[in-house]
Design an enzyme around this catalytic site. Structure first.
Site, PDB file in Angstrom:
ATOM      1  N   ASN A   1      21.329  22.347 -36.928  1.00 36.57           N
ATOM      2  CA  ASN A   1      21.952  23.319 -36.024  1.00 36.57           C
ATOM      3  C   ASN A   1      23.450  23.164 -35.855  1.00 36.57           C
ATOM      4  OD1 ASN A   1      19.538  24.701 -35.441  1.00 36.57           O
ATOM      5  ND2 ASN A   1      19.002  23.146 -33.926  1.00 36.57           N
TER       6      ASN A   1
ATOM      7  N   LYS B   1      25.885  24.316 -40.971  1.00 30.37           N
ATOM      8  CA  LYS B   1      26.188  23.969 -42.365  1.00 30.37           C
ATOM      9  C   LYS B   1      26.011  25.168 -43.292  1.00 30.37           C
ATOM     10  CE  LYS B   1      23.169  20.674 -42.280  1.00 30.37           C
ATOM     11  NZ  LYS B   1      22.759  20.834 -40.885  1.00 30.37           N
TER      12      LYS B   1
ATOM     13  N   GLU C   1      21.709  22.119 -48.594  1.00 29.29           N
ATOM     14  CA  GLU C   1      20.625  21.122 -48.577  1.00 29.29           C
ATOM     15  C   GLU C   1      20.918  19.985 -49.553  1.00 29.29           C
ATOM     16  OE1 GLU C   1      18.600  21.331 -46.219  1.00 29.29           O
ATOM     17  OE2 GLU C   1      18.472  23.448 -45.714  1.00 29.29           O
TER      18      GLU C   1
END
Length: 194
Positions: free
Chosen positions: A12, A15, A88
């Protein structure tokens, strides 16, 4: 000379939205970007890269055996790639993190990686550990704990909202599975009732 950047944060912190804004900015200048995200996140309704504020974009997906460097270099030879953006990035292997470094060093393509630093037990992810060691620039994005302090940790929660202290390093999920907390509240959650 191009650089390898690692933007890291807890859940949160924005990114993915920051990555997508960067891609938009390159596009506004007529520059081509190569977007990548982990293939492990295959939740229905999610774009290849999705932010919690509703931004999304298609992207190449990588698994542990993907030769990202080879694919980018091949694409770059056909139509110049101005920047590589990886979402990710904690799921990169150590070798893939070094591929990102070679894209910057040998091919002069800036690489911006975005990801978590640690898992729900406070342990470094493989990709994050490699990037923390080799990136030219480390940038911490900020999230906020419920107490108002900077959130640096991720607590996995169960369906009742209780902290999960054991399990596989990776379980895909969003706000229904993870809560960003400061180190103090993370420690309290992981310690449990005394």
């Amino acid at each position: 000379m191009a650089k390898l950047y690692f933007y890291y944060a807890s859940m949160n912190a924005g990114k993915s939205s920051t990555l997508l804004q960067t891609a938009f900015n390159y596009g506004e200048q007529g520059m081509r970007v190569s977007l990548w995200t982990a293939a492990i996140d295959n939740r229905p309704g999610f774009g290849a890269i999705s932010s919690r504020i509703g931004l999304a974009s298609d992207a190449h997906r990588f698994g542990p055996d993907t030769d990202i460097e080879g694919r980018v270099v091949e694409d770059h030879g056909q139509d110049a790639v101005s920047c590589v953006l990886v979402d990710e990035a904690q799921f990169l292997t150590r070798d893939q993190a070094w591929q990102m470094a070679r894209l910057a060093d040998a091919h002069n393509i800036p690489v911006l990686c975005y990801g978590l630093r640690t898992d729900f037990q406070g342990q470094l992810f493989e990709g994050a550990a490699a990037l923390l060691g080799i990136a030219d620039a480390l940038v911490e994005l900020k999230a906020i704990c419920h107490c108002g302090r900077k959130a640096t940790m991720n607590v996995r929660i169960d369906a009742a909202g209780q902290p999960v202290r054991e399990g596989a390093q990776t379980e895909i999920g969003g706000n229904e599975r993870y809560v960003a907390m400061c180190r103090r509240h993370f420690s309290e959650a992981m310690r449990g009732p005394i």
